[in-house]
Motif scaffolding. Structure first.
Motif, PDB file in Angstrom:
ATOM      1  N   SER A  21       0.852  -1.186   0.000  1.00 58.09           N
ATOM      2  CA  SER A  21       0.000   0.000   0.000  1.00 58.09           C
ATOM      3  C   SER A  21       0.885   1.232   0.000  1.00 58.09           C
ATOM      4  O   SER A  21       2.093   1.135   0.241  1.00 58.09           O
ATOM      5  CB  SER A  21      -0.937   0.008   1.218  1.00 58.09           C
ATOM      6  N   GLY A  22       0.300   2.373  -0.236  1.00 58.36           N
ATOM      7  CA  GLY A  22       1.034   3.630  -0.225  1.00 58.36           C
ATOM      8  C   GLY A  22       1.159   4.238   1.155  1.00 58.36           C
ATOM      9  O   GLY A  22       1.788   5.279   1.324  1.00 58.36           O
ATOM     10  N   GLU A  23       0.576   3.581   2.167  1.00 59.74           N
ATOM     11  CA  GLU A  23       0.618   4.115   3.520  1.00 59.74           C
ATOM     12  C   GLU A  23       2.034   4.039   4.092  1.00 59.74           C
ATOM     13  O   GLU A  23       2.862   3.263   3.620  1.00 59.74           O
ATOM     14  CB  GLU A  23      -0.346   3.336   4.411  1.00 59.74           C
ATOM     15  N   PRO A  24       2.319   4.816   5.128  1.00 60.30           N
ATOM     16  CA  PRO A  24       3.671   4.849   5.681  1.00 60.30           C
ATOM     17  C   PRO A  24       4.227   3.478   6.089  1.00 60.30           C
ATOM     18  O   PRO A  24       5.420   3.228   5.929  1.00 60.30           O
ATOM     19  CB  PRO A  24       3.534   5.763   6.906  1.00 60.30           C
ATOM     20  N   PHE A  25       3.394   2.597   6.618  1.00 61.80           N
ATOM     21  CA  PHE A  25       3.841   1.264   7.001  1.00 61.80           C
ATOM     22  C   PHE A  25       3.343   0.206   6.023  1.00 61.80           C
ATOM     23  O   PHE A  25       3.197  -0.956   6.379  1.00 61.80           O
ATOM     24  CB  PHE A  25       3.402   0.932   8.434  1.00 61.80           C
ATOM     25  N   GLY A  26       3.135   0.582   4.770  1.00 64.68           N
ATOM     26  CA  GLY A  26       2.654  -0.337   3.753  1.00 64.68           C
ATOM     27  C   GLY A  26       3.756  -0.954   2.919  1.00 64.68           C
ATOM     28  O   GLY A  26       3.575  -1.192   1.730  1.00 64.68           O
ATOM     29  N   ASN A  27       4.919  -1.208   3.528  1.00 66.10           N
ATOM     30  CA  ASN A  27       6.045  -1.767   2.786  1.00 66.10           C
ATOM     31  C   ASN A  27       6.989  -2.493   3.740  1.00 66.10           C
ATOM     32  O   ASN A  27       6.945  -2.301   4.954  1.00 66.10           O
ATOM     33  CB  ASN A  27       6.785  -0.663   2.021  1.00 66.10           C
TER      34      ASN A  27
ATOM     35  N   LEU B 107       9.887   8.942  -7.415  1.00 65.49           N
ATOM     36  CA  LEU B 107      10.095   8.397  -8.758  1.00 65.49           C
ATOM     37  C   LEU B 107       9.731   6.913  -8.817  1.00 65.49           C
ATOM     38  O   LEU B 107       9.145   6.447  -9.805  1.00 65.49           O
ATOM     39  CB  LEU B 107      11.534   8.630  -9.209  1.00 65.49           C
ATOM     40  N   THR B 108      10.034   6.181  -7.761  1.00 57.00           N
ATOM     41  CA  THR B 108       9.641   4.770  -7.705  1.00 57.00           C
ATOM     42  C   THR B 108       8.128   4.640  -7.730  1.00 57.00           C
ATOM     43  O   THR B 108       7.574   3.824  -8.472  1.00 57.00           O
ATOM     44  CB  THR B 108      10.209   4.098  -6.435  1.00 57.00           C
ATOM     45  N   TRP B 109       7.455   5.445  -6.920  1.00 54.02           N
ATOM     46  CA  TRP B 109       5.992   5.382  -6.888  1.00 54.02           C
ATOM     47  C   TRP B 109       5.383   5.846  -8.214  1.00 54.02           C
ATOM     48  O   TRP B 109       4.343   5.336  -8.626  1.00 54.02           O
ATOM     49  CB  TRP B 109       5.447   6.198  -5.722  1.00 54.02           C
ATOM     50  N   GLU B 110       6.014   6.786  -8.866  1.00 52.01           N
ATOM     51  CA  GLU B 110       5.509   7.263 -10.157  1.00 52.01           C
ATOM     52  C   GLU B 110       5.500   6.140 -11.188  1.00 52.01           C
ATOM     53  O   GLU B 110       4.584   6.041 -12.007  1.00 52.01           O
ATOM     54  CB  GLU B 110       6.374   8.427 -10.648  1.00 52.01           C
ATOM     55  N   GLU B 111       6.506   5.270 -11.117  1.00 51.47           N
ATOM     56  CA  GLU B 111       6.598   4.159 -12.061  1.00 51.47           C
ATOM     57  C   GLU B 111       5.467   3.148 -11.895  1.00 51.47           C
ATOM     58  O   GLU B 111       5.086   2.485 -12.850  1.00 51.47           O
ATOM     59  CB  GLU B 111       7.936   3.436 -11.901  1.00 51.47           C
ATOM     60  N   CYS B 112       4.948   3.022 -10.679  1.00 49.59           N
ATOM     61  CA  CYS B 112       3.919   2.000 -10.450  1.00 49.59           C
ATOM     62  C   CYS B 112       2.570   2.599 -10.071  1.00 49.59           C
ATOM     63  O   CYS B 112       1.690   1.893  -9.582  1.00 49.59           O
ATOM     64  CB  CYS B 112       4.390   0.994  -9.402  1.00 49.59           C
ATOM     65  N   GLY B 113       2.378   3.855 -10.305  1.00 46.25           N
ATOM     66  CA  GLY B 113       1.109   4.513  -9.985  1.00 46.25           C
ATOM     67  C   GLY B 113       1.168   5.084  -8.584  1.00 46.25           C
ATOM     68  O   GLY B 113       1.193   4.338  -7.617  1.00 46.25           O
ATOM     69  N   ASN B 114       1.214   6.388  -8.481  1.00 45.03           N
ATOM     70  CA  ASN B 114       1.479   7.003  -7.186  1.00 45.03           C
ATOM     71  C   ASN B 114       0.283   7.686  -6.542  1.00 45.03           C
ATOM     72  O   ASN B 114       0.436   8.386  -5.561  1.00 45.03           O
ATOM     73  CB  ASN B 114       2.634   8.004  -7.313  1.00 45.03           C
ATOM     74  N   GLU B 115      -0.920   7.491  -7.047  1.00 44.22           N
ATOM     75  CA  GLU B 115      -2.068   8.202  -6.497  1.00 44.22           C
ATOM     76  C   GLU B 115      -2.290   7.881  -5.018  1.00 44.22           C
ATOM     77  O   GLU B 115      -2.473   8.770  -4.197  1.00 44.22           O
ATOM     78  CB  GLU B 115      -3.346   7.903  -7.298  1.00 44.22           C
TER      79      GLU B 115
END
Length: 132
Positions: A5-11, A109-117
């Motif tokens: 997920s894009g959340e702070p602890f989503g990785n 830039l990493t998030w931009e490559e995989c969809g950063n919305e």
């Protein structure tokens, strides 16, 4: 970066960093993560991810979490041990979120490559929680 997920602890990186909070009883670990992100040097992806996670810990300490799930379960216990973050820690968190989410930075830039919305939404929500 293994992200779900894009959340702070989503990785994976943030989840691994959170293990260190289990033994922490003050804000030193969080402060270090935030300070690492606001150095004059370029902020690498890993440093940015950890800074956003640390900023989420600060948001929890303020009673304004943006992520409250199984991945943030340890944060309440940490905040109980460490008490509320100082104004200085909050200011560091605000600066670190801004720096870690720099549109020209590695993480953006990493998030931009995989969809950063979703990631952009999570970062904006965190910034608002810290600055409320």
């Amino acid at each position: 970066m293994g992200a779900w997920s894009g959340e702070p602890f989503g990785n994976d990186v943030a989840a691994d960093w959170a293990w260190d909070l289990e033994e922490a009883d003050d804000w030193t670990l969080v402060r270090t993560a935030l300070e690492d992100a606001i150095t004059p040097d370029a902020v690498d992806e890993r440093t940015a991810v950890i800074a956003l996670a640390a900023a989420e810990v600060v948001a929890h300490g303020l009673g304004r979490p943006t992520q409250d799930d199984a991945y943030t379960g340890e944060l309440s216990a940490f905040v109980s041990r460490a008490s509320a973050p100082s104004d200085e820690i909050v200011a560091l968190a605000i600066a670190a979120v801004e720096r870690a989410s720099d549109p020209d930075g590695d993480l953006a830039l990493t998030w931009e490559e995989c969809g950063n919305e979703a990631w952009l939404e999570a970062v904006h929500l965190l910034a608002r929680a810290l600055d409320a």
